[in-house]
Design a protein around this motif. Structure first.
Motif, short mmCIF file in Angstrom:
data_model
loop_
_atom_site.label_atom_id
_atom_site.label_comp_id
_atom_site.label_asym_id
_atom_site.label_seq_id
_atom_site.Cartn_x
_atom_site.Cartn_y
_atom_site.Cartn_z
N SER A 127 0.80 -1.23 0.00
CA SER A 127 0.00 0.00 0.00
C SER A 127 0.84 1.29 0.00
O SER A 127 2.05 1.26 0.19
N TRP A 129 1.21 5.67 1.09
CA TRP A 129 1.19 6.45 2.34
C TRP A 129 0.24 7.64 2.29
O TRP A 129 -0.05 8.26 3.30
N ASN A 130 -0.23 8.02 1.09
CA ASN A 130 -0.88 9.34 1.01
C ASN A 130 -2.25 9.37 1.68
O ASN A 130 -2.65 10.41 2.22
N LYS A 153 1.03 -4.70 3.71
CA LYS A 153 2.29 -3.98 3.86
C LYS A 153 2.05 -2.49 3.68
O LYS A 153 1.88 -2.00 2.57
N GLU A 156 6.41 2.45 3.95
CA GLU A 156 7.40 2.79 4.99
C GLU A 156 7.16 4.18 5.55
O GLU A 156 7.68 4.53 6.61
N GLY A 189 8.71 -5.22 0.31
CA GLY A 189 7.69 -5.35 -0.73
C GLY A 189 8.14 -6.33 -1.80
O GLY A 189 7.39 -7.22 -2.21
N PHE A 202 -2.13 -3.74 -5.24
CA PHE A 202 -1.10 -2.73 -5.02
C PHE A 202 -1.67 -1.33 -5.21
O PHE A 202 -2.42 -1.08 -6.17
N GLY A 204 0.10 2.47 -5.50
CA GLY A 204 1.36 3.19 -5.49
C GLY A 204 1.69 3.72 -6.87
O GLY A 204 0.79 3.94 -7.69
N SER A 205 2.95 3.91 -7.13
CA SER A 205 3.36 4.58 -8.36
C SER A 205 3.33 3.64 -9.57
O SER A 205 3.37 2.41 -9.42
N THR A 208 6.54 1.28 -9.74
CA THR A 208 6.48 0.10 -8.86
C THR A 208 5.40 -0.86 -9.34
O THR A 208 5.58 -2.08 -9.33
N GLU A 226 -3.65 0.06 -8.50
CA GLU A 226 -4.19 1.43 -8.42
C GLU A 226 -2.99 2.36 -8.41
O GLU A 226 -2.28 2.48 -7.40
N LEU A 227 -2.77 3.02 -9.54
CA LEU A 227 -1.50 3.75 -9.71
C LEU A 227 -1.73 5.26 -9.80
O LEU A 227 -2.77 5.77 -9.40
N GLY A 228 -0.77 5.94 -10.34
CA GLY A 228 -0.78 7.41 -10.32
C GLY A 228 -1.72 8.03 -11.33
O GLY A 228 -2.44 7.34 -12.06
N CYS A 261 -3.99 10.63 -5.53
CA CYS A 261 -3.91 10.08 -6.89
C CYS A 261 -4.88 10.81 -7.79
O CYS A 261 -4.65 10.94 -8.98
N GLU A 358 3.39 13.17 -13.28
CA GLU A 358 2.69 13.35 -12.00
C GLU A 358 3.53 14.26 -11.09
O GLU A 358 4.72 14.03 -10.91
N TRP A 424 -13.62 2.29 -8.47
CA TRP A 424 -12.43 3.15 -8.49
C TRP A 424 -11.38 2.40 -9.30
O TRP A 424 -10.85 1.40 -8.86
P1 NAD Z 1 5.54 3.68 -4.30
O1 NAD Z 1 5.32 2.95 -5.58
O2 NAD Z 1 6.85 4.33 -4.08
O3 NAD Z 1 5.34 2.71 -3.06
C1 NAD Z 1 4.14 2.00 -2.82
C2 NAD Z 1 4.40 0.76 -2.02
O4 NAD Z 1 5.22 -0.13 -2.79
C3 NAD Z 1 5.15 1.01 -0.70
O5 NAD Z 1 4.59 0.18 0.28
C4 NAD Z 1 6.57 0.58 -1.05
O6 NAD Z 1 7.31 0.14 0.06
C5 NAD Z 1 6.33 -0.55 -2.02
N1 NAD Z 1 7.42 -0.82 -2.96
C6 NAD Z 1 8.32 0.05 -3.47
N2 NAD Z 1 9.14 -0.58 -4.34
C7 NAD Z 1 8.74 -1.86 -4.37
C8 NAD Z 1 9.19 -3.01 -5.09
N3 NAD Z 1 10.23 -2.95 -5.92
N4 NAD Z 1 8.53 -4.17 -4.91
C9 NAD Z 1 7.47 -4.26 -4.09
N5 NAD Z 1 7.01 -3.21 -3.36
C10 NAD Z 1 7.65 -2.04 -3.51
O7 NAD Z 1 4.34 4.72 -4.20
P2 NAD Z 1 4.03 5.78 -3.03
O8 NAD Z 1 5.02 6.88 -3.11
O9 NAD Z 1 3.85 5.08 -1.72
O10 NAD Z 1 2.60 6.32 -3.44
C11 NAD Z 1 2.42 7.40 -4.32
C12 NAD Z 1 1.85 6.91 -5.63
O11 NAD Z 1 0.68 6.14 -5.40
C13 NAD Z 1 1.43 8.04 -6.53
O12 NAD Z 1 1.84 7.76 -7.86
C14 NAD Z 1 -0.09 8.01 -6.41
O13 NAD Z 1 -0.75 8.58 -7.50
C15 NAD Z 1 -0.36 6.56 -6.27
N6 NAD Z 1 -1.67 6.31 -5.66
C16 NAD Z 1 -2.68 5.80 -6.42
C17 NAD Z 1 -3.94 5.59 -5.88
C18 NAD Z 1 -5.09 5.06 -6.70
O14 NAD Z 1 -6.10 4.74 -6.13
N7 NAD Z 1 -4.98 4.98 -8.01
C19 NAD Z 1 -4.16 5.91 -4.53
C20 NAD Z 1 -3.12 6.43 -3.79
C21 NAD Z 1 -1.87 6.62 -4.35
#
Ligand code: NAD
Length: 454
Positions: A127, A129-130, A153, A156, A189, A202, A204-205, A208, A226-228, A261, A358, A424
């Motif tokens: 997951s 952090w935002n 997870k 961090e 992760g 997942f 995050g970005s 990733t 669910e990404l950026g 996001c 982004e 979503w």
């Molecule tokens: P991130 O990708 O840096 O990290 C997300 C998670 O992935 C963290 O728990 C991290 O520890 C883990 N991670 C990082 N590298 C990894 C790897 N190689 N293997 C497995 N796990 C790994 O993203 P972030 O900075 O935590 O979140 C910001 C991003 O999330 C932005 O791009 C935002 O738009 C997106 N986001 C999307 C949504 C949505 O619903 N679409 C919601 C919230 C945030």
């Protein structure tokens, strides 16, 4: 692992990270617990998740304080987030019975046809952090309702909140062998991807997400991403109340320091209303109070990640070099903490990173357009596809434009909004799969078609 307050730079905690062997043990524990949890009647599982929501309500001040301390968002926005999670849990628990129970699809007297929704098994949720309460709730609540066990997870940057979530889930009655937290950063992760979970979800970005998808694909298990986003907003020529539209759309761009996001990431305004809109928008942004996130009335707190300051700085620098004009902000605040001034740029175009990549920070570019067609072309000129917003007095204009935007959500006269009743989901680099709504409730199940004679 050190947890640092992004506003004060104080060390909040030192946590022991998981390693390969502790993660393996957690998976084994969850494997044992899952069949027992799945055998618990759905009504009882619903009651446990409702109890979790009650505990969030009772402990909202504690939850908000911990969240603000590690992510830097204003305390009131942390409270709003916890309340938002409670609203989502209310919808998911009220609708679980309807969408997760067996469905009789037909009975011709000879053959009864039924769909059952079986849990996936043990699911892994990596997951962000935002909005840890919100994006977490999107996954672990429906997963638990559907009878799965969950390895969660947290990022961090929001691990203390992840541990709060675990505490209240267990207090509410989720057994220890049904929900486990993995503590750690990127390496932890990545180690989870080497284990065999029955589904990976997942948030995050894009970078990733792509890495995870490539690792998970050979496992042939469901993967939700669910990404950026680079979410566009268009203000058409026929809008009436420009002052209130400017205030609402500025909030869409700057709420949570732009770290959503679905934050508004770029704005297009018809030339007929451009000057007035920019004037009102600027007035609004100049009124934002920047400061200690625990102080009353603060709207812009600290950015959660120090590294994001570099991203924002680089985007502003690139835009200015290519001809953009900074109307307000444009720099880091001096002193301690990851504070960046709320920043508005005009004279922007799609050659600039600011309008294409982004930002995930308190910066926005406003571009003047001559027509709906030009706005639409620019809105779709992106690798992302999460949300798109149109402000207009005409319903048919909005419907026509939103039908042509390639995004998972469309907004008419609103923005930066999520509803538990609606799917979503992203498109293109914003990911795929859906959380929330009946689609998201069933995302953590395997449908089985039963053909029954007898
Ligand atoms: P991130 O990708 O840096 O990290 C997300 C998670 O992935 C963290 O728990 C991290 O520890 C883990 N991670 C990082 N590298 C990894 C790897 N190689 N293997 C497995 N796990 C790994 O993203 P972030 O900075 O935590 O979140 C910001 C991003 O999330 C932005 O791009 C935002 O738009 C997106 N986001 C999307 C949504 C949505 O619903 N679409 C919601 C919230 C945030």
């Amino acid at each position: 692992m050190k947890i640092i307050n992004p506003a004060t730079e104080q060390v909040l905690a030192n946590l022991k990270e998981d390693n390969n062997s502790s993660l393996k043990k957690k998976l084994e524990t969850l494997r044992k617990g899952q069949p027992k949890w799945s055998a618990v009647p759905l009504k009882k599982r619903i009651a446990v998740l409702q109890k979790f929501a009650e505990l969030l309500k009772e402990n909202i001040e504690e939850c908000a304080r911990v969240l603000t301390s590690e992510v830097g968002k204003p305390l009131q926005q942390s409270r709003n987030e916890v309340n938002g999670a409670r609203n989502r849990i209310a919808w998911l628990t009220a609708n679980a019975d309807k969408y997760l129970s067996d469905e009789v699809m037909g009975d011709d007297g000879n053959t009864k046809e039924v769909i059952t929704y079986e849990p996936l098994g043990v699911v892994c949720n990596i997951s962000a952090w935002n909005y840890p309460y919100l994006v977490g709730t999107n996954v672990f609540v429906p997963a638990l309702l559907a009878g799965n066990s969950v390895l969660y997870k947290p990022s961090e940057f929001s691990t203390l909140t992840g541990l709060e979530i675990e505490k209240f889930l267990k207090k509410a009655g989720v057994p220890d062998d049904v929900f486990q937290v993995a503590v750690g950063a990127r390496e932890v992760g990545a180690a989870l991807l080497d284990l065999n979970f029955d589904g990976y979800f997942f948030t995050g970005s894009y970078a990733t997400g792509k890495f995870i998808y490539e690792k998970v694909a050979p496992k042939m298990v469901p993967c939700g991403l669910e990404l950026g986003g680079k979410d566009p907003l268009y203000v058409a020529a026929d809008v009436k109340d420009i002052k209130s539209i400017a205030a609402g759309t500025a909030d869409g761009a700057f709420y949570n320091n732009g770290q959503s996001c679905c934050s508004v990431e770029r704005i297009y305004v018809h030339e007929k209303v451009y000057n007035k809109y920019v004037e009102e928008f600027l007035k609004e942004v100049k009124g934002y109070k920047v400061g200690e996130p625990t102080e009353d009335g603060v709207y812009i707190g600290a950015l959660t990640r120090e590294a994001q300051l570099r991203v924002v700085e680089a985007q502003v620098k690139d835009a200015v070099k290519k001809g953009a004009k900074v109307l307000t902000g444009g720099k880091k605040r001096s002193g301690k903490g990851n504070f960046y001034e709320p920043t508005v740029l005009v004279n922007v175009n799609h050659k600039m990173k600011l309008m294409r990549e982004e930002s995930f920070g308190p910066v926005i570019g406003i571009q003047k357009v001559k027509s709906d067609e030009e706005a639409l072309q620019l809105m779709n000129d992106t690798e992302y596809g999460l949300t798109a917003a149109v402000y207009t007095s005409s319903k048919s204009r909005a419907e026509k434009l939103l039908a042509q935007t390639n995004s998972g959500s469309g907004y008419w006269n609103c923005c930066d909004r999520v509803s538990a009743a609606l799917p979503w989901s992203g498109r293109k680099h914003s990911g795929f799969g859906s959380t929330l709504s009946h689609v998201g409730l069933r995302a953590f199940t395997k449908p089985k078609g039963l053909h029954l004679r007898g």
